[in-house]
Scaffold this motif. Structure first.
Motif, PDB file in Angstrom:
ATOM      1  N   ASP A  37     -22.424  45.033 -39.369  1.00 16.29           N
ATOM      2  CA  ASP A  37     -21.898  44.069 -39.959  1.00 16.29           C
ATOM      3  C   ASP A  37     -20.985  44.466 -41.254  1.00 16.29           C
ATOM      4  N   LEU A  38     -21.257  45.888 -41.668  1.00 19.59           N
ATOM      5  CA  LEU A  38     -20.759  46.396 -42.793  1.00 19.59           C
ATOM      6  C   LEU A  38     -19.510  47.508 -42.410  1.00 19.59           C
ATOM      7  N   THR A  39     -18.732  47.799 -43.438  1.00 17.36           N
ATOM      8  CA  THR A  39     -17.772  48.653 -42.933  1.00 17.36           C
ATOM      9  C   THR A  39     -18.305  50.201 -42.827  1.00 17.36           C
ATOM     10  N   VAL A  40     -17.578  50.770 -42.325  1.00 12.33           N
ATOM     11  CA  VAL A  40     -18.034  52.410 -42.598  1.00 12.33           C
ATOM     12  C   VAL A  40     -18.375  52.904 -44.020  1.00 12.33           C
ATOM     13  N   ALA A  41     -17.308  52.583 -44.648  1.00 11.77           N
ATOM     14  CA  ALA A  41     -17.449  52.953 -46.266  1.00 11.77           C
ATOM     15  C   ALA A  41     -18.897  52.396 -46.759  1.00 11.77           C
ATOM     16  N   GLN A  42     -18.970  51.191 -46.490  1.00 12.96           N
ATOM     17  CA  GLN A  42     -20.046  50.525 -47.064  1.00 12.96           C
ATOM     18  C   GLN A  42     -21.398  51.125 -46.560  1.00 12.96           C
ATOM     19  N   ASN A  43     -21.399  51.458 -45.308  1.00 15.00           N
ATOM     20  CA  ASN A  43     -22.607  52.037 -44.910  1.00 15.00           C
ATOM     21  C   ASN A  43     -22.858  53.274 -45.562  1.00 15.00           C
ATOM     22  N   LEU A  44     -21.877  54.117 -45.923  1.00 20.02           N
ATOM     23  CA  LEU A  44     -22.044  55.444 -46.446  1.00 20.02           C
ATOM     24  C   LEU A  44     -22.436  55.134 -47.927  1.00 20.02           C
ATOM     25  N   LEU A  75     -29.474  55.559 -51.377  1.00 20.77           N
ATOM     26  CA  LEU A  75     -30.850  55.625 -50.912  1.00 20.77           C
ATOM     27  C   LEU A  75     -31.054  57.141 -51.190  1.00 20.77           C
ATOM     28  N   HIS A  76     -29.997  57.722 -51.615  1.00 22.28           N
ATOM     29  CA  HIS A  76     -30.269  59.208 -52.008  1.00 22.28           C
ATOM     30  C   HIS A  76     -29.968  59.453 -53.664  1.00 22.28           C
ATOM     31  N   GLY A  77     -29.850  58.370 -54.210  1.00 13.93           N
ATOM     32  CA  GLY A  77     -29.642  58.374 -55.719  1.00 13.93           C
ATOM     33  C   GLY A  77     -28.357  59.049 -56.111  1.00 13.93           C
ATOM     34  N   ILE A  78     -27.286  58.826 -55.258  1.00 10.13           N
ATOM     35  CA  ILE A  78     -26.061  59.278 -55.736  1.00 10.13           C
ATOM     36  C   ILE A  78     -25.328  58.091 -56.107  1.00 10.13           C
ATOM     37  N   GLY A  79     -24.712  58.368 -57.273  1.00  9.06           N
ATOM     38  CA  GLY A  79     -23.955  57.383 -57.954  1.00  9.06           C
ATOM     39  C   GLY A  79     -22.765  57.033 -57.309  1.00  9.06           C
ATOM     40  N   HIS A  80     -22.259  55.722 -57.714  1.00 10.53           N
ATOM     41  CA  HIS A  80     -20.961  55.049 -57.256  1.00 10.53           C
ATOM     42  C   HIS A  80     -19.853  55.962 -57.079  1.00 10.53           C
ATOM     43  N   ARG A  81     -19.335  56.492 -58.254  1.00 14.06           N
ATOM     44  CA  ARG A  81     -18.154  57.442 -58.279  1.00 14.06           C
ATOM     45  C   ARG A  81     -18.214  58.733 -57.245  1.00 14.06           C
ATOM     46  N   GLN A  82     -19.443  59.371 -57.435  1.00 12.31           N
ATOM     47  CA  GLN A  82     -19.724  60.712 -56.724  1.00 12.31           C
ATOM     48  C   GLN A  82     -19.741  60.234 -55.230  1.00 12.31           C
ATOM     49  N   ALA A  83     -20.340  58.880 -54.941  1.00 15.46           N
ATOM     50  CA  ALA A  83     -20.646  58.618 -53.301  1.00 15.46           C
ATOM     51  C   ALA A  83     -19.169  58.199 -52.945  1.00 15.46           C
ATOM     52  N   ARG A  84     -18.224  57.702 -53.763  1.00 18.39           N
ATOM     53  CA  ARG A  84     -16.795  57.634 -53.341  1.00 18.39           C
ATOM     54  C   ARG A  84     -16.005  58.577 -52.885  1.00 18.39           C
TER      55      ARG A  84
END
Lengths: 273, 253
Positions: free
Chosen positions: B104-111, B117-126
């Motif tokens: 139900d989520l997008t590919v980017a949302q899943n990632l 869940l690995h503690g990676i912040g929003h900006r770095q994750a993007r």
């Protein structure tokens, strides 16, 4: 302990991620929000209106005076929202387990108690939004607790939501298939709700059936209802607080045990390959 | 973020991506794994070959802590899974046999969820999401719901998700199951390419012998025991891998 190796912001990031996903799923399932509101509103508008005529209530703490049945039943309906939400969260845990999404959560490097606790807290946030939406509608139905009661009830909602969510989490760990969950809903939700002080005060139960009274008095849901009721009317109920906190610890501890790879459910599951 | 306890750790940096020693596991009276020992060298593609029921998924479940190992030792990039679970798990990327993306989520949302869940912040994750989706050829599908992707694309999205926290080791449990021939080849080629691009090692569980190349490291698992390990070419010998595998597992049956 290995948990200390993570910087504090990593814990916060992980919690935010879990809460964000739960909220996103909740927003996407608009029907769930509507159903969560309609259920207690039907009880309030129809059931309580009918019962008002047949059920007289003398002064019952925390109320300082005689109250209408709708007023009495409102905290119980708030707790009902949280009970259903707790079970809904556990349903989504079972669903996640069946679809494989649960494994994404469990292979995170964060400790399992933290992952489950974050998921639990995320579900509570959703239930509190629903509870306040219900209280806002009830206000227009002339159910108006003291203004500060809306603030005082917040920690009570967190605690009762956590307890009921932890119960759902524990149940989800013991259920092997989604199909089995309907039975649990019938055997847990309805008995918990009806055999409690949500709909009638315990002293009235005592009059009609001492046995039923004892069952209601042993039901943790009764204390969740009373914790919410007393907080909403700015009264202290230490017994309800102690029982809810104790049950929260017991249910959450049991859930963490069941989800532990070495001890509970996961140690006994076998997959092909 | 590399995970907890990262930093200059020369012993861990030199260690095999995965080292399993004398691992056994049983489900009640059923012995699923018996004294399994194997290693995945850094930067290698190691195939774990076995028929259905050989114990591959049980092995993966133990390495990913879905089950707890009570006997034997598992080390991921030099970190003991029992003593340093957080450090070990942070270095592990997993593609499960059954699909584990939220449809139900997008590919980017899943990632983004996996990164959190690995503690990676929003900006770095993007930023990292952009990188890994480009690597798996899904950069144009980031905003699409997973349910709108084909089976092969979903598999590639799962590989992207497994890479987002820069693991040392990718575990892929029968990652090509249910895919058509073209998608299967794409996923396999992608995994091999990522070993070079990302510097990651891969343990590729399969029962399909065509997926194994002569210079791959190979471990043959049968009825919970390691029958043979080494370079695929040397195990196969002159009679070829299929014949060797059949005679090995036939003898062990």
């Amino acid at each position: 302990m290995m948990e200390r190796r993570f910087p504090a912001n990593a814990w916060a990031t992980a919690f935010r991620g879990i809460a964000w996903r739960e909220t996103l799923r909740f927003v996407q399932q608009r029907g769930r929000f509507l159903a969560a509101l309609v259920r207690p509103l039907v009880w309030l508008f129809i059931f309580a209106a009918g019962f008002r005529a047949v059920l007289g209530l003398s002064i019952t703490p925390p109320y300082q005076t005689y109250v209408l049945y709708e007023v009495y039943v409102t905290p119980g309906l708030v707790a009902m929202i949280q009970l259903f939400n707790g079970m809904q969260s556990s349903l989504s845990m079972v669903y996640d387990r069946e679809t494989g999404a649960m494994r994404t959560l469990l292979v995170s490097p964060f400790p399992r108690w933290f992952l489950l606790g974050s998921k639990l807290m995320a579900g509570v946030i959703v239930s509190i939004i629903q509870a306040y939406a219900f209280l806002a509608i009830a206000w227009f139905w002339d159910i108006r607790p003291p203004a500060w009661g809306y603030v005082a009830v917040f920690p009570a909602l967190i605690l009762s939501g956590l307890m009921l969510g932890a119960l759902g989490l524990f149940l989800s760990s013991a259920i092997r298939q989604l199909e089995n969950f309907a039975g649990v809903m019938n055997f847990v939700i309805f008995p918990m709700f009806f055999a409690s002080s949500a709909l009638y005060p315990l002293w009235r139960m005592q009059e009609s059936s001492p046995l039923l009274h004892d069952i209601c008095a042993a039901n943790p849901f009764t204390y969740a209802v009373e914790l919410i009721r007393f907080a909403l009317y700015l009264e202290w109920n230490g017994q309800a607080l102690a029982v809810v906190a104790g049950c929260l610890a017991a249910f959450f501890g049991a859930a963490v045990f069941m989800y532990d790879p070495a001890k509970g459910l996961w140690s006994r599951r076998k997959e092909r390959g | 973020m590399q995970g907890p306890g990262s930093g200059p750790s020369s012993a861990a940096d030199r260690a095999d991506a995965l080292r399993i020693t004398d691992l056994s596991h049983r489900f009640g009276s059923v012995q699923a794994l018996s004294d399994v020992s194997l290693s995945v060298p850094r930067g290698s593609f190691t195939a774990l070959l076995g028929v259905n029921g050989a114990g591959k998924t049980t092995l993966f479940s133990l390495v990913t802590r879905l089950y707890s190992n009570v006997s034997g030792r598992i080390e991921v990039a030099g970190h003991d899974l029992r003593r340093q679970p957080a450090q070990a798990m942070a270095r592990l990327g997993v593609v499960f046999q059954s699909r584990a993306l939220d449809a139900d989520l997008t590919v980017a949302q899943n990632l983004a969820y996996h990164a959190a869940l690995h503690g990676i912040g929003h900006r770095q994750a993007r930023e990292r999401t952009r990188q890994v989706l480009a690597q798996v050829g899904l950069d144009q599908r980031a905003g699409d719901r997973v349910s709108a992707l084909s089976g092969g694309q979903q598999r590639r999205a799962e590989i992207a998700r497994a890479l987002i926290h820069r693991p040392d080791l990718l575990l892929l449990d029968e990652a090509t199951v249910g895919l058509d021939v073209k998608s299967r080849a794409e996923v396999l080629a992608l995994t091999r390419r990522l070993i070079a691009v990302e510097g990651v090692s891969a343990l590729w569980a399969t029962h399909i012998m065509d997926e194994i190349q002569p210079d791959d490291d190979l471990v043959i698992l049968h009825k919970g025991r390691v029958l043979s390990s080494g370079k695929a070419a040397s195990i196969a010998g002159p009679s070829g891998l299929t014949q060797t595998f059949l005679s090995m597992t036939g003898a062990a049956a």
